[in-house]
Design a protein around this motif. Structure first.
Motif, PDB file in Angstrom:
ATOM      1  N   ARG A 148       0.841  -1.191   0.000  1.00 17.37           N
ATOM      2  CA  ARG A 148       0.000   0.000   0.000  1.00 17.37           C
ATOM      3  C   ARG A 148       0.889   1.258   0.000  1.00 17.37           C
ATOM      4  NH1 ARG A 148      -2.936   3.707   3.518  1.00 17.37           N
ATOM      5  NH2 ARG A 148      -1.028   3.690   4.733  1.00 17.37           N
ATOM      6  N   CYS A 149       0.666   2.129  -0.981  1.00 12.74           N
ATOM      7  CA  CYS A 149       1.343   3.432  -1.020  1.00 12.74           C
ATOM      8  C   CYS A 149       0.243   4.478  -1.125  1.00 12.74           C
ATOM      9  CB  CYS A 149       2.250   3.540  -2.237  1.00 12.74           C
ATOM     10  SG  CYS A 149       3.411   2.167  -2.358  1.00 12.74           S
ATOM     11  N   ASP A 150       0.117   5.327  -0.125  1.00 10.12           N
ATOM     12  CA  ASP A 150      -0.907   6.381  -0.200  1.00 10.12           C
ATOM     13  C   ASP A 150      -0.347   7.565  -0.979  1.00 10.12           C
ATOM     14  OD1 ASP A 150       0.828   6.604   1.912  1.00 10.12           O
ATOM     15  OD2 ASP A 150      -0.680   6.978   3.434  1.00 10.12           O
ATOM     16  N   ILE A 151      -1.241   8.332  -1.614  1.00 15.86           N
ATOM     17  CA  ILE A 151      -0.762   9.284  -2.636  1.00 15.86           C
ATOM     18  C   ILE A 151      -1.217  10.723  -2.427  1.00 15.86           C
ATOM     19  CG2 ILE A 151      -0.683   7.420  -4.351  1.00 15.86           C
ATOM     20  CD1 ILE A 151      -3.198   8.632  -5.649  1.00 15.86           C
ATOM     21  N   ASP A 152      -2.017  11.000  -1.392  1.00 18.74           N
ATOM     22  CA  ASP A 152      -2.595  12.345  -1.276  1.00 18.74           C
ATOM     23  C   ASP A 152      -1.727  13.286  -0.436  1.00 18.74           C
ATOM     24  OD1 ASP A 152      -3.261  10.612   0.841  1.00 18.74           O
ATOM     25  OD2 ASP A 152      -4.993  11.803   1.437  1.00 18.74           O
ATOM     26  N   ALA A 153      -2.002  14.596  -0.586  1.00 17.24           N
ATOM     27  CA  ALA A 153      -1.239  15.640   0.104  1.00 17.24           C
ATOM     28  C   ALA A 153      -2.146  16.375   1.094  1.00 17.24           C
ATOM     29  CB  ALA A 153      -0.656  16.596  -0.924  1.00 17.24           C
ATOM     30  N   GLY A 164       7.030   2.995  -4.010  1.00 13.63           N
ATOM     31  CA  GLY A 164       6.152   1.974  -4.591  1.00 13.63           C
ATOM     32  C   GLY A 164       6.443   1.759  -6.065  1.00 13.63           C
ATOM     33  N   ILE A 165       6.663   2.849  -6.782  1.00 10.47           N
ATOM     34  CA  ILE A 165       7.006   2.730  -8.211  1.00 10.47           C
ATOM     35  C   ILE A 165       8.338   1.990  -8.351  1.00 10.47           C
ATOM     36  CG2 ILE A 165       7.753   4.033 -10.254  1.00 10.47           C
ATOM     37  CD1 ILE A 165       5.707   6.207  -9.482  1.00 10.47           C
ATOM     38  N   GLY A 166       9.321   2.393  -7.556  1.00  8.75           N
ATOM     39  CA  GLY A 166      10.642   1.753  -7.614  1.00  8.75           C
ATOM     40  C   GLY A 166      10.540   0.264  -7.326  1.00  8.75           C
ATOM     41  N   ALA A 213       1.954 -13.170  -7.051  1.00 12.60           N
ATOM     42  CA  ALA A 213       1.778 -11.850  -7.665  1.00 12.60           C
ATOM     43  C   ALA A 213       1.865 -10.774  -6.588  1.00 12.60           C
ATOM     44  CB  ALA A 213       0.418 -11.782  -8.353  1.00 12.60           C
ATOM     45  N   VAL A 214       2.186  -9.573  -7.030  1.00 13.25           N
ATOM     46  CA  VAL A 214       2.263  -8.443  -6.101  1.00 13.25           C
ATOM     47  C   VAL A 214       1.390  -7.320  -6.643  1.00 13.25           C
ATOM     48  CG1 VAL A 214       3.763  -6.826  -4.911  1.00 13.25           C
ATOM     49  CG2 VAL A 214       4.649  -9.085  -5.550  1.00 13.25           C
ATOM     50  N   LYS A 215       0.418  -6.914  -5.839  1.00 13.35           N
ATOM     51  CA  LYS A 215      -0.420  -5.769  -6.218  1.00 13.35           C
ATOM     52  C   LYS A 215       0.113  -4.536  -5.502  1.00 13.35           C
ATOM     53  CE  LYS A 215      -4.712  -8.191  -7.262  1.00 13.35           C
ATOM     54  NZ  LYS A 215      -6.121  -8.443  -6.893  1.00 13.35           N
ATOM     55  N   ILE A 216       0.431  -3.517  -6.264  1.00 12.43           N
ATOM     56  CA  ILE A 216       0.892  -2.274  -5.640  1.00 12.43           C
ATOM     57  C   ILE A 216      -0.292  -1.308  -5.676  1.00 12.43           C
ATOM     58  CG2 ILE A 216       2.609  -0.422  -5.669  1.00 12.43           C
ATOM     59  CD1 ILE A 216       3.612  -3.398  -7.473  1.00 12.43           C
ATOM     60  N   ILE A 217      -0.753  -0.970  -4.480  1.00 19.26           N
ATOM     61  CA  ILE A 217      -1.968  -0.161  -4.359  1.00 19.26           C
ATOM     62  C   ILE A 217      -1.576   1.298  -4.165  1.00 19.26           C
ATOM     63  CG2 ILE A 217      -4.044   0.224  -2.963  1.00 19.26           C
ATOM     64  CD1 ILE A 217      -3.605  -2.724  -2.033  1.00 19.26           C
ATOM     65  N   PHE A 218      -1.818   2.115  -5.156  1.00 16.80           N
ATOM     66  CA  PHE A 218      -1.596   3.551  -5.015  1.00 16.80           C
ATOM     67  C   PHE A 218      -2.936   4.126  -4.534  1.00 16.80           C
ATOM     68  CE2 PHE A 218       1.647   2.023  -7.885  1.00 16.80           C
ATOM     69  CZ  PHE A 218       2.782   2.631  -7.369  1.00 16.80           C
ATOM     70  N   ASP A 220      -3.397 -12.082  -0.031  1.00 14.21           N
ATOM     71  CA  ASP A 220      -3.136 -12.862   1.188  1.00 14.21           C
ATOM     72  C   ASP A 220      -2.547 -12.035   2.319  1.00 14.21           C
ATOM     73  OD1 ASP A 220      -3.827 -15.545   0.141  1.00 14.21           O
ATOM     74  OD2 ASP A 220      -2.206 -15.114  -1.260  1.00 14.21           O
ATOM     75  N   CYS A 221      -1.770 -11.012   1.990  1.00 13.93           N
ATOM     76  CA  CYS A 221      -1.175 -10.183   3.041  1.00 13.93           C
ATOM     77  C   CYS A 221      -0.793  -8.836   2.446  1.00 13.93           C
ATOM     78  CB  CYS A 221       0.045 -10.858   3.663  1.00 13.93           C
ATOM     79  SG  CYS A 221       1.441 -10.961   2.546  1.00 13.93           S
ATOM     80  N   ILE A 222      -0.589  -7.850   3.301  1.00  7.19           N
ATOM     81  CA  ILE A 222      -0.316  -6.496   2.803  1.00  7.19           C
ATOM     82  C   ILE A 222       0.820  -5.839   3.578  1.00  7.19           C
ATOM     83  CG2 ILE A 222      -2.161  -5.493   4.264  1.00  7.19           C
ATOM     84  CD1 ILE A 222      -2.630  -3.542   1.792  1.00  7.19           C
ATOM     85  N   TRP A 223       1.677  -5.155   2.826  1.00  7.18           N
ATOM     86  CA  TRP A 223       2.776  -4.379   3.414  1.00  7.18           C
ATOM     87  C   TRP A 223       2.455  -2.895   3.271  1.00  7.18           C
ATOM     88  CZ3 TRP A 223       6.389  -7.415   5.686  1.00  7.18           C
ATOM     89  CH2 TRP A 223       6.474  -8.755   5.272  1.00  7.18           C
ATOM     90  N   GLY A 224       2.903  -2.118   4.237  1.00  7.69           N
ATOM     91  CA  GLY A 224       2.716  -0.668   4.143  1.00  7.69           C
ATOM     92  C   GLY A 224       3.939   0.034   4.683  1.00  7.69           C
ATOM     93  N   LEU A 225       4.091   1.289   4.298  1.00 10.97           N
ATOM     94  CA  LEU A 225       5.230   2.050   4.806  1.00 10.97           C
ATOM     95  C   LEU A 225       4.778   3.451   5.177  1.00 10.97           C
ATOM     96  CD1 LEU A 225       7.500   3.507   2.020  1.00 10.97           C
ATOM     97  CD2 LEU A 225       5.302   2.481   1.492  1.00 10.97           C
TER      98      LEU A 225
END
Ligand SMILES: [Zn+2]
Ligand SMILES: [Zn+2]
Length: 388
Positions: A83-88, A119-121, A136-141, A164-169
């Motif tokens: 999970r990568c959040d994108i708002d300001a 997340g892009i990197g 598979a890896v889903k990158i959630i923006f 199955d599981c989620i990573w966040g930073l």
């Protein structure tokens, strides 16, 4: 040893793009173009453009902003998400950076521009070794984290159903680049909000006996609400209540009709959230009766507490060591993150990434040390690969 070698090989494979340079360029672009929750149109378009150019697949998606990218490994394995959040935020930037916000009054002051680029990197690094990846890896923006609702909206779509599981930073400006805060159990608090409207009867300031003053009633509520923390909550449970707004009246010689109080409750245990709502209702209604005013409580529940899965924490810690980073056990924050909504469905791990010491998040001078960009992208890639 093995991991260091893997990272090197991958970097050579994506080297034509000169990843570090590209990440920096993209980061400066995102930083200069901050968009508020649900308005992340340009941001979404830019992420899409970068990922499409790199050949990363984008999934169909029903929300207007944000996007889900997927890297499909050649081998069988679990579906993981990042999970990568994108708002300001609506903050006037005072960082003095050459690439500061071009939009007055809007700023990436929570480091979500950093999350986007990490997340892009990570997506590009995974893409460059698809043949050897499992699952598979889903990158959630994800849009609208600052509104505490973006994750919930993503979960309403079907894109998370097979995950199955989620990573966040999250960027951490209290730590140097290379330091990774990784903690088992609670890492952020549940975020609830309340508004109390106290209604009396307006009158001349010299004749309080002609009316019913809502201000002393509101003041008594402010005092009494704190006793929930000290008298009702288990002493071993972190919890707090802050009244952050108290508005009443507009001049010196008129007793107003209304007073309005607003604030937030932060808890870790689910039972404490229930307890707070119940006790606030009882206190507000009891004081209203005692002071002869009417009072109305609006309770707005937000995201639950974020709770890191023990096994995922072990993996993230081990990989940090193998990547030459410094894992530390961070303290739980009484701040919140809507990442926790995902964890109501699947196990997750939320990592606090050192981005160089400086002003705290949500401050106009907040800045990211760009040396964290590539390190974080590589680290996240390695963590995800280690969990396949
Ligand atoms: Zn924030
Ligand atoms: Zn944030």
């Amino acid at each position: 040893m093995h991991l260091t070698l893997t990272v090197k090989v991958d970097l050579e494979r994506v080297d034509e793009m000169d990843l570090e340079q590209k990440l920096s360029e993209w980061f400066e672009w995102f930083h200069a173009h901050p968009e508020l929750s649900y308005e992340e149109y340009e941001t979404t378009a830019k992420i899409k453009e970068i990922l499409k150019d790199a050949g990363v697949e984008i999934l169909p998606y029903s929300l207007e902003t944000g996007l889900i990218a997927i890297v499909r490994g050649a081998l069988e394995g679990p579906v993981q998400a990042l999970r990568c959040d994108i708002d300001a935020l609506p903050i006037l930037e005072e960082s003095g950076l050459s690439y500061a916000s071009l939009y007055e009054g809007k700023m990436h002051a929570c480091g979500h521009d950093f999350h986007i680029v990490a997340g892009i990197g990570c997506a590009l690094l995974l893409q460059s070794q698809k043949e050897s990846l499992k699952g598979a890896v889903k990158i959630i923006f994800q849009p609208a984290e600052e509104a505490s609702i973006g994750a919930y909206k993503i979960l309403e779509t079907d894109v998370m159903e097979d995950v199955d599981c989620i990573w966040g930073l999250h960027a951490d400006p209290t730590r140097d680049v290379g330091v990774m805060g990784i903690k088992e159990g609670f890492v952020t608090a549940a975020v609830d909000r309340f508004v109390i409207t106290v209604t009396g009867v307006s009158c001349h300031g010299a004749h309080p006996d002609d009316g019913v003053d809502p201000i002393p009633a509101g003041a008594a509520m402010v005092q009494a609400l704190q006793t929930i923390v000290t008298r009702n909550v288990n002493a071993f449970h972190p919890a707090l209540l802050s009244v952050t707004r108290f508005q009443a009246g507009n001049t010196w010689n008129v007793i107003p009709e209304k007073a309005e109080l607003e604030g937030t409750v932060r808890t870790l245990e689910k039972t404490d959230r229930v307890l707070f709502e119940k006790r606030i209702r009882e206190i507000v209604s009891g004081i209203a009766q005692a002071y002869g005013v009417k009072a109305e409580l609006t309770w707005m529940p937000g995201p639950p507490a974020t709770y890191n899965d023990a096994e995922m924490v072990d993996k993230a810690t081990e990989v940090a060591k193998e990547c030459g980073l410094q894992p530390v056990v961070n303290e739980c924050s009484m701040g919140g993150d809507d990442f926790s909504f995902y964890e109501e469905k699947i196990p997750g791990c939320y990592i606090k990434v050192g981005t160089g010491k400086g002003q705290t998040i949500h401050q106009p001078g907040f800045a990211i040390d760009q040396r964290a960009l590539q390190k974080t992208a590589q680290y996240l890639k390695e963590v995800i690969v280690s969990n396949m």
